[in-house]
Design a protein around this motif. Structure first.
Motif, short mmCIF file in Angstrom:
data_model
loop_
_atom_site.label_atom_id
_atom_site.label_comp_id
_atom_site.label_asym_id
_atom_site.label_seq_id
_atom_site.Cartn_x
_atom_site.Cartn_y
_atom_site.Cartn_z
N PHE A 1 33.75 9.51 66.62
CA PHE A 1 34.32 9.04 68.16
C PHE A 1 33.72 10.20 69.03
O PHE A 1 33.36 10.13 70.14
N ILE A 2 33.91 11.71 68.74
CA ILE A 2 33.45 12.72 69.44
C ILE A 2 32.16 12.57 69.66
O ILE A 2 31.35 12.74 70.84
N ARG A 3 31.43 12.36 68.88
CA ARG A 3 29.74 12.31 68.94
C ARG A 3 29.57 11.12 69.58
O ARG A 3 28.73 11.32 70.56
N ASP A 4 30.16 9.86 69.53
CA ASP A 4 29.92 8.67 70.46
C ASP A 4 29.80 9.26 72.12
O ASP A 4 29.51 8.78 72.93
N VAL A 5 31.28 10.06 72.29
CA VAL A 5 31.59 10.46 73.58
C VAL A 5 30.53 11.25 74.04
O VAL A 5 30.09 11.16 75.45
N GLU A 6 30.00 12.21 73.47
CA GLU A 6 29.08 13.29 73.73
C GLU A 6 27.72 12.77 73.97
O GLU A 6 26.94 13.26 74.82
N LEU A 7 27.40 11.66 73.47
CA LEU A 7 26.00 10.91 73.46
C LEU A 7 26.13 9.91 74.70
O LEU A 7 25.21 8.98 74.83
N ASN A 8 27.24 9.33 75.28
CA ASN A 8 27.55 8.52 76.41
C ASN A 8 26.65 8.51 77.56
O ASN A 8 26.28 9.57 77.86
N LEU A 9 26.40 7.36 78.10
CA LEU A 9 25.53 7.35 79.41
C LEU A 9 26.47 8.17 80.55
O LEU A 9 26.07 8.64 81.53
N THR A 10 27.79 7.59 80.60
CA THR A 10 28.81 8.06 81.49
C THR A 10 28.85 9.62 81.14
O THR A 10 29.04 10.16 80.00
N LYS A 11 28.92 10.55 81.99
CA LYS A 11 28.70 11.85 81.91
C LYS A 11 30.14 12.57 81.60
O LYS A 11 30.88 12.92 82.20
N ILE A 12 30.43 12.41 80.22
CA ILE A 12 31.82 12.85 79.70
C ILE A 12 31.55 14.09 78.57
O ILE A 12 30.72 13.83 77.92
N LYS A 13 32.39 15.23 78.96
CA LYS A 13 32.26 16.34 78.24
C LYS A 13 33.66 16.63 77.47
O LYS A 13 34.62 16.58 78.13
N VAL A 14 33.64 16.70 76.17
CA VAL A 14 34.90 17.25 75.29
C VAL A 14 35.01 18.73 75.78
O VAL A 14 34.23 19.58 75.50
#
Length: 103
Positions: free
Chosen positions: A62-75
């Motif tokens: 899930f964290i990997r998916d978030v960090e590779l997303n087009l919407t600029k979201i950072k953990v």
């Protein structure tokens, strides 16, 4: 309002990533961690709470998916506790994140 328009996109994106990894999201909290300074700088922080127990591998994916997303979201932070009854599971996981907003 336009100020919170990004929240719908963030919730939609993160819900899709969570669903793909069989993760339940229990809440999104945009209120307590956002500050005027962050919003002025084009970013805002928020907290995502996940259903527990949660498999460690699912959280990593899930964290990997978030960090590779087009919407600029950072953990920005990860809070979790091991399940004493099952070492492959986590209890009460939450993830601090930051979304970058273009104006």
């Amino acid at each position: 309002s336009a100020q919170y328009k990004y929240q719908d996109q963030v919730i939609s994106d993160l819900s899709a990533y969570a669903s793909r990894r069989n993760i339940g999201i229990t809440s999104f909290d945009f209120g307590t961690t956002s500050t005027a300074a962050q919003a002025t700088a084009g970013r805002t922080a928020f907290l995502v709470s996940l259903r527990s127990p949660l498999k460690y591998d699912s959280l990593l994916n899930f964290i990997r998916d978030v960090e590779l997303n087009l919407t600029k979201i950072k953990v920005t932070s990860v809070n979790l506790a091991p399940n004493p009854l099952n070492p492959t599971e986590l209890l009460n996981p939450s993830i601090g994140m930051e979304v970058f907003i273009t104006k």
